[in-house]
Design an enzyme around this catalytic site. Structure first.
Site, PDB file in Angstrom:
ATOM      1  N   SER A  92      91.585  46.010 -34.975  1.00 39.60           N
ATOM      2  CA  SER A  92      90.387  45.210 -35.231  1.00 39.60           C
ATOM      3  C   SER A  92      89.104  46.034 -35.172  1.00 39.60           C
ATOM      4  O   SER A  92      88.114  45.684 -35.828  1.00 39.60           O
ATOM      5  CB  SER A  92      90.308  44.053 -34.234  1.00 39.60           C
ATOM      6  OG  SER A  92      90.348  44.550 -32.898  1.00 39.60           O
ATOM      7  N   ASP A 215      83.126  42.246 -24.702  1.00 40.87           N
ATOM      8  CA  ASP A 215      84.488  42.622 -24.303  1.00 40.87           C
ATOM      9  C   ASP A 215      84.625  44.108 -24.006  1.00 40.87           C
ATOM     10  O   ASP A 215      85.698  44.570 -23.600  1.00 40.87           O
ATOM     11  CB  ASP A 215      85.504  42.198 -25.368  1.00 40.87           C
ATOM     12  CG  ASP A 215      85.311  42.923 -26.699  1.00 40.87           C
ATOM     13  OD1 ASP A 215      84.416  43.800 -26.799  1.00 40.87           O
ATOM     14  OD2 ASP A 215      86.055  42.618 -27.645  1.00 40.87           O
ATOM     15  N   HIS A 218      84.939  46.046 -28.822  1.00 43.62           N
ATOM     16  CA  HIS A 218      84.426  45.934 -30.180  1.00 43.62           C
ATOM     17  C   HIS A 218      82.957  46.342 -30.217  1.00 43.62           C
ATOM     18  O   HIS A 218      82.265  46.325 -29.193  1.00 43.62           O
ATOM     19  CB  HIS A 218      84.640  44.515 -30.710  1.00 43.62           C
ATOM     20  CG  HIS A 218      86.091  44.190 -30.856  1.00 43.62           C
ATOM     21  ND1 HIS A 218      86.841  43.646 -29.839  1.00 43.62           N
ATOM     22  CD2 HIS A 218      86.945  44.372 -31.900  1.00 43.62           C
ATOM     23  CE1 HIS A 218      88.089  43.481 -30.246  1.00 43.62           C
ATOM     24  NE2 HIS A 218      88.183  43.923 -31.489  1.00 43.62           N
TER      25      HIS A 218
END
Length: 237
Positions: A92, A215, A218
């Site tokens: 991601s 988080d 990211h």
């Protein structure tokens, strides 16, 4: 009675020979810059080393100059990135930085997916190779979702081969216990394979909380710019 001629001494045992030889060496030494005798007979003094040619200056287009400024890249690193053919495989994080990757590496093919694990890497690489989509530079960004296994890395490197260059971006996942394990295995793989290079994102991103989403994995815009800029700088070395 005939006189027998006295046997002549060998040349090396004649004092006169050594006197003449010493004089020649002394005189010869003074006429060649007073260099030591062993240097005079060295092959290196007989052949002058040619100076290395200076690299030609790199001219950037107006668009490339903007990229160089935005990502803090040298002209050469920018030009190299714009010309490089790259296949980027990741999770991601790779999906998030797609716009920045395409801006710096116009010839990049990105294969990213949310939740991707290391064990997916060999099969993905094999499929890309079969489709003739595996470029001469392969960028790997995996480790966010779990640690690698040596067997998966070995299978991946076998598919890639020794001619392609692999740029392995290490991991910044401070909330997960496998961060150190993953980064140590990436580092040891690079040490044992000449075509594998570590892109040390973990080191660069230390104490840069503004680069990350809540988080801590990211990336915000500043983080994405730093991430892709680091990759381009590492590939230019």
């Amino acid at each position: 009675m005939k006189r027998h001629a006295m046997p002549r001494k060998p040349v090396l045992k004649r004092p006169a020979f050594w006197i003449v030889l010493i004089l020649i060496l002394i005189v010869g030494g003074t006429t060649i810059g007073h260099q030591p005798i062993k240097v005079l007979f060295s092959h290196q003094t007989m052949t002058k080393s040619k100076p290395k040619p200076k690299p030609k200056p790199v001219k950037l287009t107006p668009g490339e100059k903007k990229v160089a400024q935005k990502y803090h890249l040298s002209s050469r690193a920018t030009a190299n990135a714009h010309a490089a053919k790259v296949t980027a495989i990741g999770d991601s994080v790779m999906v998030d930085i797609t716009p920045e990757m395409k801006e710096v590496f116009p010839h990049v093919l990105i294969n990213g997916a949310v939740g991707r694990q290391f064990y997916d890497l060999p099969n993905i690489t094999q499929s890309l190779k079969a489709e003739n989509k595996l470029a001469e530079n392969v960028v790997v960004n995996l480790g966010t979702n779990g640690p690698p296994e040596k067997s998966d890395i070995s299978r991946f490197l076998k598919v890639v081969g020794k001619k392609r260059q692999v740029y392995w971006i290490n991991t910044h996942v401070p909330t997960q216990k496998w961060e150190g394990q993953t980064n140590r295995l990436i580092a040891s793989t690079a040490k044992s394979h000449r075509n594998v290079h570590v892109v040390d994102w973990h080191d660069l991103s230390q104490n840069q909380s503004a680069w990350f989403a809540p988080d801590e994995v990211h990336l915000q815009t500043k983080g994405a710019t730093a991430y892709v800029g680091l990759l381009a700088k590492t590939m230019a070395k």
